[in-house]
Every structure is written in structure tokens, then in C-alpha cells.
Write an enzyme that holds these catalytic residues in place. Structure first.
Site, PDB file in Angstrom:
ATOM      1  N   CYS A 173      26.443  -1.928 -10.202  1.00  0.00           N
ATOM      2  CA  CYS A 173      26.098  -0.364  -9.766  1.00  0.00           C
ATOM      3  C   CYS A 173      25.687  -0.309  -8.441  1.00  0.00           C
ATOM      4  CB  CYS A 173      24.513  -0.286 -10.628  1.00  0.00           C
ATOM      5  SG  CYS A 173      23.434  -1.594 -10.128  1.00  0.00           S
ATOM      6  N   CYS A 175      22.527   2.076 -15.226  1.00  0.00           N
ATOM      7  CA  CYS A 175      22.017   0.723 -14.895  1.00  0.00           C
ATOM      8  C   CYS A 175      20.951   0.303 -16.000  1.00  0.00           C
ATOM      9  CB  CYS A 175      21.364   0.856 -13.590  1.00  0.00           C
ATOM     10  SG  CYS A 175      21.229  -0.704 -12.833  1.00  0.00           S
ATOM     11  N   GLU A 219       0.874  -1.384  -0.092  1.00  0.00           N
ATOM     12  CA  GLU A 219      -0.063  -0.030  -0.046  1.00  0.00           C
ATOM     13  C   GLU A 219       0.742   1.217   0.149  1.00  0.00           C
ATOM     14  OE1 GLU A 219      -2.608  -3.161   2.137  1.00  0.00           O
ATOM     15  OE2 GLU A 219      -0.432  -2.483   2.176  1.00  0.00           O
ATOM     16  N   GLU A 278      14.642  -7.042 -22.727  1.00  0.00           N
ATOM     17  CA  GLU A 278      14.139  -7.945 -21.541  1.00  0.00           C
ATOM     18  C   GLU A 278      12.503  -7.898 -20.999  1.00  0.00           C
ATOM     19  OE1 GLU A 278      16.727  -7.437 -18.149  1.00  0.00           O
ATOM     20  OE2 GLU A 278      18.626  -7.495 -19.462  1.00  0.00           O
ATOM     21  N   LYS A 322      24.589   1.155  -1.446  1.00  0.00           N
ATOM     22  CA  LYS A 322      24.161  -0.124  -0.639  1.00  0.00           C
ATOM     23  C   LYS A 322      24.271   0.080   0.854  1.00  0.00           C
ATOM     24  CE  LYS A 322      22.602  -2.473  -4.067  1.00  0.00           C
ATOM     25  NZ  LYS A 322      23.069  -3.673  -4.449  1.00  0.00           N
ATOM     26  N   ILE A 330      22.364  -0.803 -20.548  1.00  0.00           N
ATOM     27  CA  ILE A 330      22.754  -1.909 -19.694  1.00  0.00           C
ATOM     28  C   ILE A 330      21.735  -3.218 -19.981  1.00  0.00           C
ATOM     29  CG2 ILE A 330      23.066  -2.697 -17.224  1.00  0.00           C
ATOM     30  CD1 ILE A 330      24.821  -0.386 -18.475  1.00  0.00           C
ATOM     31  N   HIS A 383      18.205   6.328 -11.952  1.00  0.00           N
ATOM     32  CA  HIS A 383      17.406   6.154 -10.733  1.00  0.00           C
ATOM     33  C   HIS A 383      16.716   7.554 -10.392  1.00  0.00           C
ATOM     34  CE1 HIS A 383      19.526   2.335 -10.373  1.00  0.00           C
ATOM     35  NE2 HIS A 383      18.576   2.147  -9.432  1.00  0.00           N
TER      36      HIS A 383
END
Length: 772
Positions: free
Chosen positions: A658, A741, A25, A499, A120, A446, A709
């Protein structure tokens, strides 16, 4: 076993919980807000409803403390940046005009303003927004969110413990702001930051907090004497405050090491340790420092990062050993449950026998509660639970799913030659250039292109039986035709099929390999509103039939330009799955590598001349302690070379990484022996290109010039300037031009515009080269 006294009954708690809700949600509300379909008030109402439901569920399950402050619209480190007032200069006007829109601008950027860098969170697949700090940074406390969420929980009558990112970890995660002189260390701002934390703690105490948790996972990494000194100074200062709640310093993901005596001696009331990832090391170290007399110990004995049922007997024995090492011992998961899915009971498609092996966030909460009861009242109080866990563990250990003799025999027969190309890079590069005929600064992407609503609908229709396989495949063919036609028109040099048949770069392959299980509802946050469903690697791995050859060869039939075959590498297949814990990771990686090697061979046999094996998780999975890294990098790089080692010299092997820090694994990148590597670089202003150059990296590289991103479209001039920066580190005959990416999360309009600008930038800079 010895039980805890009735006056100090073991409390059950967790450090954090999944944020998104049972039907994601929160994701839907936030993305609706971005599109203008949901108001800010409606978004806030959805968030509040999800928080209340989570706290009630946790309390109803038997937790004695519920966490607050772990909820976030995008990222908890970004929330900390707001809490301490460290808003970058370029975002201050937006935050002042509208705090919510300004918050999202820091996370995602706007067309005119770049976002914060993203990387990360330690060795997980969660991404955080990197704080940008400098010598002129002025901190200012803003505890609005933290106080509001605590008040919400207390109003419900629930015992609540606010959770904050600790000041030392916050500074150690930060980077110098753009324009700050090289060598600036954000940790030098600690004495400036501590009064802000003191003010936040005072605000939380005034709002009713009796305990506050300060997360310091950075202290489980190798730390210098100066950094440990900073941690000591920070907690002496915060511990000496009179107007504060009791403090629980939490560490997780690894052993605390040299930081343990520092925190043990600090004037704080509690310490939380991970007894799963580094259980024996933390247990021995705790005994070596004489325990935590007068302090509360929260023992993380339930694995917060993996999904296997807990060995309750083993955990209870660990807890029993810990008694006597602290004034009181409480029970928790090893880290926030943010890193696991919500509820295994929602999975209807997994064999019930196998489902018994799994524990998601709700099941782990129940395990924590069970262990707290057993610690307080003894094993006799949880006899049924112990018996059930014992049976589940035995079922898994004896299952045919987990052991395939043919796979084990093949893995055991691998030789050193299987992990080596037949010719060195210089010879391969000459063969590849002659065969491919690419220009200087070749352009490519990519792999993935936008996953449109029509594609997602087609997959849902196929699952529901509304269309048949033939109808679905016709939709895939049409999408590939559109992607190829656009790339040719845009002028890209090495193409991809886009893809469209893949919902996820790991799940797609997992569904076609033995040994893997797929979930329907096992969503885990990767960043912001990006959620993934990590598959479960439960048994030995093999490839029954080709997985990608059909669509790759179809795409190649539509164009004369080379089309890359696209695979996910063995380390990433492990890192972005919930991996089995009953054998060494290196053994599992070798199994996956051999399955992928078969796919590489079939692609090459079908005429594919460029094959990309993505390994974005190579750095992410790097152990947090330096002493553990050589063994990991040895099997990780070997697994990649096993995957790619059998191809002919003229077949060009690409890899991609990445959103991680790559400087400390450049040698491992070199050891992969890939012909071309593409890496995230746009947000970090080509830092990785400089790191490759400093290492003397001898092969071809494509540091990204388009940050995918963010919804913003980089101009031709912006991409060209990044490319020129890249050329100062990497020679033109070894430099590629590509995005950071894959483009799966982007929309078609921005993708078209950005890639057209990327190609134009490459042509502009190509025209500036003397060789042209």
C-alpha cells in the site's frame, strides 16, 4: 586533524525535528479538534507551545541555527501546496470558507470530496500528500505560515533558518490532476512557479531571515538531462534575485550524482550533502568538481534515519577531509530528525548497556554539537566524548545480543529450493479453487479491524496490572467473535480475525522474536496523526515459539468460511524497524524470513488454508538509484519466497502492499510468486491495475476499492465503478475485492458501512458478468 579557523567556527544545525512533542501532544490536539473537543485556537496554541519548546531545547543543546517551517499539522508537502496556492479545484471552497478545515479536507477528504493521494516520501516510511497540478494551474504565493513561524523564533531571540521544499522537488513529486490529459509533466510549470518562490523568499527576508534552506531530495534520484536542466534554470533564477536571503540547497537520502555540478555552479551560497547514506560517493564527487569555493557546505555526518550512536572518530575524519573543499564547513544530521524518535533517555525498559548504543533526536543533536566543536577546536576538545563513543561501539560489537551461532548456521544452510514453491502457479490455482470454493470477485479485507478504545484500555490495564492475562484474553476472544460475526453477516468470503491482540503490525512480531528490542516512547510520524513505534533490530533473529497460531485457529473455529493467517513479511519487518547497520541487509532479511517460515508452517499444520504475508514496504525500501536496485530486489524477493516456499500447493499465499508507486517494481511483485496480491488503488483510480495488466501479471490481484485513510464511506456505486475499472485490466477470474489497507485506524460505524457497500458492489458487478 586540521581545524577550521576561528573566524569560521563550524556551526551546528539540523534540517528538521520531530513535531509531535514528548507526549504526542500535537496528535492529541489535532484529533481532539477533528472530534470537536478542541477549538481551533486551542489547537494553534498547542502547536505554538510545541514549536517554542523545540526551538529552545535545540538552542539550549548548542545549535547555532534552529530550523523553522519544518513544523506541520499534517504534512510539509501539503504545507507547500498551500504556500504556492496549488489548491485542487474540489477543495477551493472549503479552503476559502475555513483555511484550517480546508487544509484537513485536502489531507483526509470529506464524505463528499476525495482527499489528495498519499504516498511514501522517497524510501522512508513517512507519507506525503501528492500535489495535483495541470496546465491550467495558477500559483499564488501565501507565505503566512512560513513568515509566522520565523517571526516566532526570532522573537525568542533565536537564530533561525526557514526550511522549504524546493521548487524542483515539489514539481517532481506532483502528479497530473484528475482529468488532465495523460503525459502532462508538472515540471513544465517551473517557470510559472519560480516567481512564487521569489515572492516567498522576499517575504522571509523582510521578516528577518538571513538564510533559507530549500530541500531538493529529488535530485539524489536518477534524473534526465531535462530535469537537471530545470534544476540549473531554477537556481540560476533564484540565485539572481536581489531581494532574497542567502540560499542553502539541501539534499539527502543518497548521493547527489549528476546534480552535484549543477548545484555547485549555481549562484547560491550553500549546499548541504548527506555523508552517511552515500558518504564516500558524495565526498569523491565533491572533490571531483573542485569543491565549493566561496560556498558554505553543511555536512550531514550524523545519520538522521537510524538510531545507533555515531562513530565520532569516523565522522570527525570525514569533516576534516571536507575542510578545504568549501569556504566553510558546518555540521548537521544527514536529513531531518523527523524520522527518528525524540529521546532515548525516556526509555526505562531497555537494558542500560544496550541503551548506550542508541541515539534518538536529542542525542543526535548533541552529537552534531560535539562534532562542530571538534571540527573547530580539534579532537582534543572532545576527548571524553570520543572515548565514550568508542566504548559504546565496542560494547555493541562484542555483545552476545548481536551474534547467535545457531541462527547464522541455519541461514548459511539455505538452498535455492527453500525459496521455491513445489508447483507452478497454474497448478496451485486449480488446487486452491477446488479447496476454497470461492465465487468470482471474492471479497476480503486486508487484516486489521478497528482498534477501539476498549482494546487500547485493555492493553494498558494488562501492562499496569489492573487485569490479569486471563481477563485480557477474554476481551480478545470477545472482540474476535464480534469481528467474525460481522464479516459473516456482511457477506465477506475470506475472513480475518481482526488482529485485536496487535498494537502494530511490526511491533507485535518484534516482541516475539529474538534480536529485536521494543521501545515505550519511540514514536515516529508515519502520516498525519498516525505515529508508530518502530522496534530496534539489534541482533540475530529467531522465533522461540508460535506467534499467531492460537488466535487464528480460534477464529477459524467460529466459522466455516476460510480465515486468513496474517503475518508481516521480512522486508517490511526490516523497513519499519530501526535495522542493524553492522551486517548486510540481505543477511538480516534471510534471518527474519526463516523465523517467519516456521510460523507459516505452524499455521498450515493447524489447518489454515489462506496465509497473508504483508509486504507494504517492498517498494518503499527500493534504492533511490537504479543501479542499486537489482541487488536489493534479489534479496528482498528471495526473503519473501523463503517465508512462503514451504507450503503445500493448495495453501493460498496472499501478500499486500500500500501507499507507494508500484509501476517500477511490477517484475519484483511477479517474482514474489504469491498467489494473490492486494494493493492500494482507490486514490489513484486503479492505476496499479493498469500497471499489472501492462506487465502481463499472471496471478490474482485485489486493487483496493475503499480508501481507508479517509473517514469518508464510499458508496456502493463508487466501489462498483472502481471495480468495473479494475475489470478492464484484470480478468474476473483473477480479480479480488478488498479495501486499500487494514482498518485499524477507522471507527466501527464507518467500517461497517463501507464493507457492506463493498460487498454489495461486488455482488452488483458479479451479476453483470457473463459467467454469472
Amino acid at each position: 586533524m586540521t581545524t577550521q579557523s576561528a573566524s569560521a567556527e563550524a556551526r551546528a544545525t539540523v534540517y528538521g525535528y520531530p513535531r509531535h512533542g514528548p507526549r504526542r501532544e500535537l496528535k492529541k490536539a489535532i484529533e481532539g479538534y477533528w472530534k470537536g473537543h478542541v477549538t481551533a485556537d486551542a489547537l494553534r496554541a498547542t502547536a505554538a507551545q510545541l514549536r517554542r519548546a523545540t526551538w529552545r531545547q535545540l538552542a539550549g543543546a548548542g545549535l547555532d541555527e534552529v530550523p523553522t517551517g519544518d513544523f506541520s499539522y499534517y504534512d510539509h508537502v501539503l504545507d507547500t501546496t498551500v504556500m504556492v496556492g496549488a489548491i485542487p479545484e474540489r477543495h477551493r471552497a472549503a479552503v476559502a470558507a475555513d483555511p484550517l478545515d480546508g487544509y484537513f479536507a485536502m489531507a483526509r477528504g470529506t464524505q463528499d470530496v476525495a482527499p489528495l493521494e498519499m504516498t511514501k516520501w522517497f524510501d522512508t516510511n513517512y507519507h506525503y500528500l501528492v500535489p495535483e497540478l495541470g496546465p491550467d494551474t495558477v500559483f499564488a504565493a501565501d507565505s503566512t505560515q512560513q513568515v509566522a513561524e520565523l517571526t516566532e523564533a526570532l522573537t525568542l531571540g533565536l537564530p533561525a533558518r526557514p526550511v522549504l521544499v524546493g521548487p524542483v522537488t515539489y514539481l517532481l513529486l506532483a502528479k497530473p490532476a484528475p482529468g488532465v490529459a495523460a503525459g502532462f509533466d508538472p515540471l513544465t510549470l517551473l517557470d510559472r512557479l519560480l516567481p512564487v518562490y521569489a515572492e516567498v523568499l522576499a517575504d522571509l527576508r523582510a521578516a528577518g531571515a538571513t538564510w533559507v534552506q530549500l530541500d531538493e531530495p529529488a535530485l539524489v534520484q536518477d534524473r534526465t538531462r531535462a530535469e537537471l536542466g530545470a534544476a540549473s534554470r531554477a537556481y540560476r533564477a533564484l540565485g539572481a534575485l536581489t531581494d532574497r536571503p542567502q540560499l542553502l540547497i539541501a539534499s539527502y537520502f543518497d548521493r547527489l550524482g549528476d546534480a552535484l555540478p549543477v548545484l555547485a555552479e549555481a549562484p547560491v551560497e550553500g549546499l548541504a550533502l548527506d555523508f552517511t547514506q552515500a558518504g564516500a560517493a558524495n565526498l569523491d564527487a565533491l572533490a571531483a568538481v573542485g569543491g565549493l569555493p566561496g560556498k558554505r557546505l553543511v555536512a550531514g555526518v550524523v545519520d538522521g534515519r537510524n538510531i545507533w550512536v555515531n562513530d565520532l572518530e569516523k565522522s570527525l575524519a570525514t569533516l576534516g577531509t571536507l575542510l578545504g573543499l568549501a569556504e566553510r564547513v558546518d555540521v548537521s544530521a544527514s536529513c531531518s530528525l523527523l524520522h527518528v524518535p525524540l529521546d532515548a533517555a525516556a526509555e526505562r525498559d531497555i537494558d542500560p548497556q544496550i541503551l548506550r548504543w542508541l541515539a534518538f533526536a536529542r542525542q543526535k543533536t548533541a552529537e552534531v554539537v560535539t562534532l562542530a566543536r571538534g571540527l573547530t577546536h580539534g579532537a582534543g576538545a572532545i576527548v571524553a566524548e570520543l572515548a565514550a563513543a568508542r566504548a559504546d561501539l565496542a560494547s555493541r560489537a562484542g555483545s552476545a545480543v548481536t551474534h547467535d551461532p545457531a541462527v547464522r548456521a541455519r541461514t548459511g544452510a539455505v538452498t535455492e529450493a527453500d525459496a521455491r514453491r513445489s508447483q507452478p502457479y497454474t497448478a496451485r490455482a486449480a488446487a486452491q479453487r477446488a479447496h476454497l470454493g470461492l465465487p468470482l470477485l471474492p471479497t476480503t479485507t486486508i487484516g486489521s479491524f478497528p482498534q477501539t478504545g476498549e482494546l487500547r484500555t485493555a492493553r494498558a490495564d494488562l501492562r499496569a496490572g489492573r487485569i490479569d492475562t486471563a481477563g485480557y484474553e477474554e476481551r480478545i476472544r470477545a472482540e474476535i467473535q464480534e469481528v467474525l460475526a460481522f464479516q459473516e453477516k456482511a457477506g465477506l468470503d475470506v475472513l480475518v480475525h481482526g488482529e485485536p491482540e496487535r498494537s502494530d503490525m511490526v511491533q507485535y512480531f518484534a516482541e516475539r522474536l529474538t534480536g529485536y528490542l521494543a521501545t515505550r516512547h519511540g514514536w515516529v510520524q508515519s502520516y498525519g496523526t498516525r505515529y508508530v513505534r518502530p522496534p530496534i533490530l539489534a541482533g540475530d533473529v529467531s522465533r522461540p515459539e508460535p506467534m499467531t497460531v492460537r488466535w487464528t485457529t480460534y477464529a477459524q473455529s467460529l466459522t466455516d468460511r476460510p480465515v486468513k493467517g496474517m503475518l508481516t513479511g521480512p522486508v517490511t519487518m526490516l523497513a519499519w524497524s530501526f535495522v542493524r547497520d553492522d551486517q548486510p541487509l540481505g543477511d538480516t532479511a534471510r534471518q527474519v524470513a526463516l523465523a517467519l517460515r516456521d510460523e507459516v508452517a505452524d499455521l498450515e499444520a493447524a489447518g489454515t488454508s489462506v496465509i497473508q504475508v504483508d509486504e507494504p514496504a517492498l517498494r518503499e525500501t527500493l534504492p533511490l538509484r537504479a543501479t542499486d536496485r537489482p541487488a536489493y530486489l534479489s534479496w528482498a524477493t528471495e526473503a519473501f519466497r523463503i517465508t512462503t516456499g514451504g507450503v503445500r500447493p493448495g495453501t493460498q499465499i496472499h501478500t499486500h502492499m500500500c501507499y507507494a508507486e508500484f509501476g517500477d517494481i511490477v517484475q519484483a511483485i511477479d517474482d514474489l510468486d504469491a498467489d494473490v496480491i492486494s494493493l492500494e488503488a482507490a486514490r489513484s483510480h486503479m492505476q496499479v491495475a493498469r500497471e499489472l495488466a501492462a506487465h502481463g501479471y499472471p496471478r490474482e490481484a485485489g486493487p483496493g476499492v475503499y480508501d481507508i485513510h479517509s473517514p469518508r464511506v464510499p458508496s456502493t456505486q463508487e466501489a462498483a465503478e472502481l471495480l468495473r475499472t479494475g475489470l478492464r485490466a484484470i480478468p474476473a477470474d483473477r480479480l479480488w475485492v478488498n479495501p486499500d489497507c487494514g482498518l485499524k485506524t477507522r471507527g466501527w460505524p464507518e467500517t461497517r458501512a463501507a464493507l457492506e457497500n463493498l460487498v454489495a458492489a461486488a455482488r452488483t458487478v458479479r451479476g453483470e458478468l457473463p459467467a454469472s
